[in-house]
Structure formats: structure tokens, C-alpha cells
Enzyme design. Structure first.
Site, mmCIF file in Angstrom:
data_model
loop_
_atom_site.group_PDB
_atom_site.id
_atom_site.type_symbol
_atom_site.label_atom_id
_atom_site.label_comp_id
_atom_site.label_asym_id
_atom_site.label_seq_id
_atom_site.Cartn_x
_atom_site.Cartn_y
_atom_site.Cartn_z
ATOM 1 N N ASP A 166 0.827 -1.203 0.000
ATOM 2 C CA ASP A 166 0.000 0.000 0.000
ATOM 3 C C ASP A 166 0.866 1.259 0.000
ATOM 4 O O ASP A 166 1.962 1.267 0.553
ATOM 5 C CB ASP A 166 -0.898 -0.032 1.251
ATOM 6 C CG ASP A 166 -2.134 0.828 1.072
ATOM 7 O OD1 ASP A 166 -2.277 1.439 -0.009
ATOM 8 O OD2 ASP A 166 -2.932 0.903 2.010
ATOM 9 N N THR A 177 -10.742 -6.809 -5.685
ATOM 10 C CA THR A 177 -12.031 -6.779 -6.398
ATOM 11 C C THR A 177 -12.621 -5.359 -6.320
ATOM 12 O O THR A 177 -13.391 -4.954 -7.197
ATOM 13 C CB THR A 177 -13.023 -7.800 -5.796
ATOM 14 O OG1 THR A 177 -12.910 -7.748 -4.363
ATOM 15 C CG2 THR A 177 -12.759 -9.214 -6.254
ATOM 16 N N ASN A 232 -10.726 -2.590 -6.373
ATOM 17 C CA ASN A 232 -9.909 -1.630 -7.137
ATOM 18 C C ASN A 232 -10.470 -1.318 -8.529
ATOM 19 O O ASN A 232 -10.057 -0.345 -9.160
ATOM 20 C CB ASN A 232 -8.459 -2.128 -7.275
ATOM 21 C CG ASN A 232 -7.648 -2.012 -6.003
ATOM 22 O OD1 ASN A 232 -6.703 -2.757 -5.768
ATOM 23 N ND2 ASN A 232 -8.011 -1.072 -5.151
HETATM 24 C C1 FPP Z 1 -1.880 0.085 -3.539
HETATM 25 O O1 FPP Z 1 -1.398 1.385 -3.406
HETATM 26 C C2 FPP Z 1 -1.214 -0.583 -4.652
HETATM 27 C C3 FPP Z 1 -1.849 -1.138 -5.724
HETATM 28 C C4 FPP Z 1 -3.301 -1.182 -5.826
HETATM 29 C C5 FPP Z 1 -1.082 -1.734 -6.847
HETATM 30 C C6 FPP Z 1 0.104 -2.534 -6.473
HETATM 31 C C7 FPP Z 1 0.776 -3.028 -7.694
HETATM 32 C C8 FPP Z 1 2.097 -3.076 -7.878
HETATM 33 C C9 FPP Z 1 3.066 -2.681 -6.843
HETATM 34 C C10 FPP Z 1 2.653 -3.617 -9.170
HETATM 35 C C11 FPP Z 1 2.934 -5.053 -8.967
HETATM 36 C C12 FPP Z 1 3.190 -5.773 -10.215
HETATM 37 C C13 FPP Z 1 2.915 -7.111 -10.368
HETATM 38 C C14 FPP Z 1 3.266 -7.775 -11.634
HETATM 39 C C15 FPP Z 1 2.264 -7.894 -9.336
HETATM 40 P P1 FPP Z 1 -2.410 2.603 -3.614
HETATM 41 O O2 FPP Z 1 -2.440 2.929 -5.050
HETATM 42 O O3 FPP Z 1 -3.717 2.240 -3.035
HETATM 43 O O4 FPP Z 1 -1.692 3.718 -2.807
HETATM 44 P P2 FPP Z 1 -2.422 4.884 -2.012
HETATM 45 O O5 FPP Z 1 -3.170 4.238 -0.896
HETATM 46 O O6 FPP Z 1 -1.298 5.716 -1.517
HETATM 47 O O7 FPP Z 1 -3.299 5.602 -2.970
#
Ligand code: FPP
Length: 509
Positions: free
Chosen positions: A297, A343, A345
Site C-alpha cells: 500500500d 475486487t 480496485n
Molecule cells: C496500492 O497502493 C497498490 C496497488 C493497488 C497496486 C500494487 C501493484 C504493484 C506494486 C505492481 C505489482 C506488479 C505485479 C506484476 C504484481 P495505492 O495505489 O492504493 O496507494 P495509495 O493508498 O497511496 O493511494
């Protein structure tokens, strides 16, 4: 809680090249064969290897006469005599020969000397299967073998001053062989052809070196079977160096060892001990979790705080994930599960969702070579039907290519813990089977792997957010304020150290 000892790996340790090749050959043949293979004697002196071969259908026998005519015999790494080869041919047995090349060389040297009419002395244990094979080689060309050590040989019927050739059991200690040759030289004219396998000596020497610099409170643990002469010898060397010495032939045995009072523990293993057992033992001794799951996260906040688009945060997060995979390999974590897309997202802006899906496909394609090189099995958990056909093709091709590997990297995409439970319930209903807690597992997306031991969540949020709801019932949680792209090896070590210090009672006392 008792302070566990600091673990040192003593190198070199473990399988020598000859044993490694013998085991690999037998396993490959066993997997290929549709009929049972008969192994003459233990392939190598290690119960874990023997059990693995038995599971592949190997049958262990003590003589070729026990093998039905026309079947296949496997000759062990210790080698066999020409008489046994002949008996096998008479029974029309197909032969898989795993004799160590080093042992084969001793056979040919002993035969040459006998043909030149030189009496051959074999330094070693006359009851050992390797020595018996060399004896057979000498007798096959009309010679007589003299087995044992100098004291016994001196009393044998060989006239003083006569010429003798000396060979040795390959696992003997080089110093012992030198001392024996010197003793024999006092009575005979010795042609010294004794060549011991360096691997055994090197492993013993490494234990001696470790002991030389060891502080009080240091112990040595030898991993190997009690039937393995060289493993027992390693323990003798450690004990003779004055260190408290422990021995374990299995993980169960290891769990029951009381290391109280031991501050540092050097770990080694015999020349027939599989590396898989060694690394699992190290993982347990260091209290490294077998399965780590991560809620990655904070990508968005990381990017926003730098004035960058959120997609840049995800890219940086993908880079961190690659590093974490490497650290897991280095530290011995066997399963890594990461929450890449929930699910829920799908509710994000279309551009972010598309960007993430493209990032997944790109990263998986880029990492394919690394997965294969590092023998990592890739799997996806989540609702596959929600994904585009092109992404699913990338995922399923990679799953297929890596399915043989033991270490696993599991990515949750379009995953929800509740969705997983609902999907599992529906599968169970469609089978019309009532379920128990144990049988329910097989309906989960990856029900064959152990539950996560440790769940890490970055970015300061302290929620489970629908991640592995069933599987994490008894997991330990570690929350850190660090945003995922900034998650470092130091932070990972902190999470593991925190896990190692916890007392997992699982509802007990
Ligand atoms: C949550 O942070 C992160 C995600 C929803 C995406 C995570 C994906 C990756 C790190 C890429 C991984 C690649 C593979 C191939 C598995 P957020 O966007 O919710 O952060 P925030 O809470 O600060 O907005």
C-alpha cells in the site's frame, strides 16, 4: 522468550558432485519410468533421498537375484563389482549406473595393479559397500584384496619387504590415509595410489576452521543420516574441536533439539544430505517465515507527494516488488503472496486500472527469465474471468512454464477474500460435498500452499482490506508507516525479526 542462537552456515557443506549427479540421475529416471526401478542397496546414505525415491516407486533390494528378469536395476553411487554386473546381465536387467566417477577410477586402478601382479591393499571399512565393490574388481582378475588398516595388513600373509599397491575408500580422511601409508611403508614397498575425494575432507576442514575462531557458547549442528559415515565423521570432528555438537537426520529431530545455552550455531551437512533439507533447517533455525503475504500500500501517496502521476507510484512499487522477491530467495522465504489488485480496485479511474493491468503484463513478461533462472513458480489468485484475454494469456503461459518449481510467487489480481470464500463455497455446493475446515481448503484459489505466517502492510494503514481472509486466521501481522515504493531490505528484516520474536500460540497456552 529464549534467545535463539545466531546461525552460521559452514561452507562447504552438503552433497558432493558425485552424490548430486547420482541423485539427479535416479530422480530423472524415476520420474520418466512407468514401471518400478530396482535400486541395489541405498542409492546414497540418506533417508530423505531414499524416501523421495520410494515415493517415485523405487524398490530397494540387497541382491540382483531379488529383481525380476528383464527389469531395470540402478547401481548406487558407491559402485558395484564386475560379478554383480555379470549377474545383472544374466538376468537381462537394464542398467542405470550412478557410480561416482571417483569410485569408478579406484576400480580401474585396483584392477590395473592386480593385472600387473601387485597385491592391492584397500584402506577402509571392509563391510562398506564401496570397498566390497573394489574387492570384487580385484577378484575378477584373479587377485586377492587386503582390506582394512595398516595394523591388520601388517599381520596379513604378505611377506615383509614385498611390493604392494595401496588404494583407499574415497570418503576416508586424507590425514588418516597418509598416516596409514606411512605405517605400511615401514614394512612394505608401497606404491601409493590412494586418492580420497576432496569433498569429504573439505567439509571436515571447514568445521575445524569454524571451531578455531569460535567463542564460548558456540555449537555445531550436523545435518545428515545416521547411516552416513561421512556425516557422523563431521560430528566427530566438531566434537573433537571442543564444540557442543548436535546431529539431526530429519526436521522432526531438529524440532526436538534443545539449544539452550548455545549462543552461536554453525550448521553443516554431510556429502549425501540434500540441500533442500539444509535450507529448510536453516529457515526454521532462523525463524524465517515460510510464507509471507504483503499488502503493498501507498504507491499513490508516494507519487502524489513527489508531484508525479499515481502510475509512477505503481511503477516504483513494481520495482520494490522485484527486490522483495530477491530478498525472499536470499532469506529462505518459500512463498510470497502479494495483493496487487483487489475486487474493489475496479472502482478506480479507468486510466489507473488500465495502467495497472498493462504494468502487470509488462512486469511478468520482463521477469519470466528471472523466474526460470531462480526456479520460482508463478501463480495468480483471484477472479480470472474479470481479466482481459491478453493479460490472462501472459499469466497462464507463465504459470505453465514455471509449474515445476518449488519456491512460489503468488499475485492476487481481482482478488477479494470474501469473493474467494464465496467462490469456494459455490465449488463445494456444485460438488454436493459437505465441507470441513480442512477439506474446504482445496476449494480456495491456492489451497495447496500453507497459510501465510506473516502478513505485512505498508503505508500506515492497519486493516486487512479483504486480503486472504480465510488463510490469515492465525497469521502474524506487521504494520509499517513506510510507503510501498520505499520498502527496503532493512524494513523487511525488521518485519522478519518482529515475527521471529513472537510466540505463536494459535489459541493454545
Ligand atoms: C496500492 O497502493 C497498490 C496497488 C493497488 C497496486 C500494487 C501493484 C504493484 C506494486 C505492481 C505489482 C506488479 C505485479 C506484476 C504484481 P495505492 O495505489 O492504493 O496507494 P495509495 O493508498 O497511496 O493511494
Amino acid at each position: 522468550m529464549k534467545e535463539p542462537p545466531v546461525i552460521d552456515i559452514i561452507s562447504p557443506h552438503g552433497m558432493c558432485a558425485g552424490v548430486h549427479a547420482a541423485v539427479a540421475k535416479a530422480l530423472a529416471e524415476g520420474k520418466k519410468s512407468e514401471v518400478p526401478l530396482y535400486c541395489l542397496h541405498e542409492l546414497v546414505h540418506n533417508e530423505i533421498v531414499i524416501d523421495e525415491l520410494k515415493a517415485l516407486g523405487f524398490i530397494f533390494v540387497d541382491s540382483v537375484e531379488q529383481i525380476p528378469v528383464g527389469e531395470t536395476v540402478v547401481f548406487s553411487a558407491h559402485g558395484v563389482s564386475p560379478q554383480i554386473r555379470k549377474a545383472a546381465a544374466e538376468r537381462k536387467l537394464k542398467v542405470i549406473d550412478t557410480t561416482c566417477p571417483f569410485v569408478a577410477k579406484v576400480h580401474s586402478v585396483a584392477k590395473d595393479f592386480t593385472e600387473k601382479k601387485l597385491p592391492v591393499v584397500i584402506l577402509g571399512d571392509e563391510k562398506h559397500i564401496e570397498v566390497q565393490g573394489i574387492v570384487g574388481e580385484i577378484e575378477s582378475v584373479g587377485g586377492k584384496a587386503y582390506c582394512g588398516f595398516s595394523s591388520a595388513i601388517e599381520n596379513a600373509s604378505l611377506p615383509a619387504g614385498s611390493k604392494i599397491a595401496v588404494v583407499a575408500q574415497t570418503t576416508m580422511n586424507a590425514e588418516k590415509v597418509a598416516a596409514e601409508i606411512e605405517a605400511l611403508g615401514k614394512k612394505f614397498k608401497v606404491k601409493n595410489a590412494a586418492r580420497v575425494c576432496g569433498a569429504t575432507d573439505e567439509r571436515q576442514e571447514a568445521v575445524r576452521r569454524y571451531a578455531e575462531t569460535a567463542l564460548p557458547g558456540t555449537g555445531v549442528l550436523v545435518l545428515g543420516s545416521r547411516t552416513s559415515a561421512n556425516s557422523k565423521r563431521l560430528a566427530e570432528v566438531a566434537a573433537a574441536s571442543g564444540l557442543k555438537t548436535f546431529f539431526a537426520g530429519s526436521l522432526e529431530e531438529l524440532e526436538n533439539i534443545d539449544f539452550s545455552g548455545v549462543k552461536r550455531l554453525g550448521v553443516t551437512s554431510g556429502a549425501s544430505t540434500p540441500e533442500r533439507f539444509f535450507s529448510e533447517a536453516i529457515r526454521r533455525l532462523r525463524h524465517i517465515p515460510e510464507h509471507v503475504a504483503i499488502i503493498m500500500d501507498g504507491n499513490g501517496r508516494w507519487a502524489t507527494s513527489r508531484g508525479k502521476p499515481r502510475g509512477e507510484g505503481h511503477k516504483a512499487g513494481a520495482k520494490t516488488l522485484g527486490d522483495v522477491l530477491d530478498w525472499c530467495g536470499k532469506k529462505g522465504v518459500k512463498y510470497l503472496t502479494v495483493y496487487a489488485f483487489s475486487t474493489e480496485n475496479w472502482k478506480r479511474p479507468k486510466s489507473e486500472v488500465t495502467g495497472l493491468m498493462n504494468l502487470f503484463a509488462a512486469m511478468l513478461k520482463k521477469k519470466e527469465r528471472d523466474f526460470i533462472k531462480n526456479r520460482v513458480r508463478f501463480r495468480m489468485i483471484g477472479r480470472r474471468g474479470d481479466l482481459s484475454k491478453s493479460l490472462l494469456r501472459v499469466i497462464e503461459a507463465l504459470e505453465l512454464k514455471t509449474q515445476e518449481f518449488e519456491r512460489q510467487f503468488i499475485v492476487a489480481i481481482s482478488y477479494g477474500g470474501r469473493a474467494e470464500i464465496v467462490d469456494a463455497v459455490n465449488s463445494a455446493i456444485s460438488r454436493g460435498e459437505p465441507v470441513t475446515e480442512e477439506s474446504f481448503r482445496k476449494y480456495l484459489y491456492a489451497g495447496d500452499i500453507p497459510d501465510p505466517d506473516l502478513v505485512i502492510r505498508t503505508s500506515g494503514e492497519c486493516r486487512t482490506s479483504n486480503f486472504l481472509l480465510w488463510e490469515s486466521a492465525y497469521s502474524e501481522y506487521y504494520f509499517t508507516d513506510v510507503l510501498w515504493p520505499d520498502f527496503s531490505e532493512e524494513e523487511f528484516d525488521k518485519a522478519i525479526a518482529s515475527y521471529a520474536g513472537r510466540n505463536r500460540r494459535r489459541g493454545g497456552v
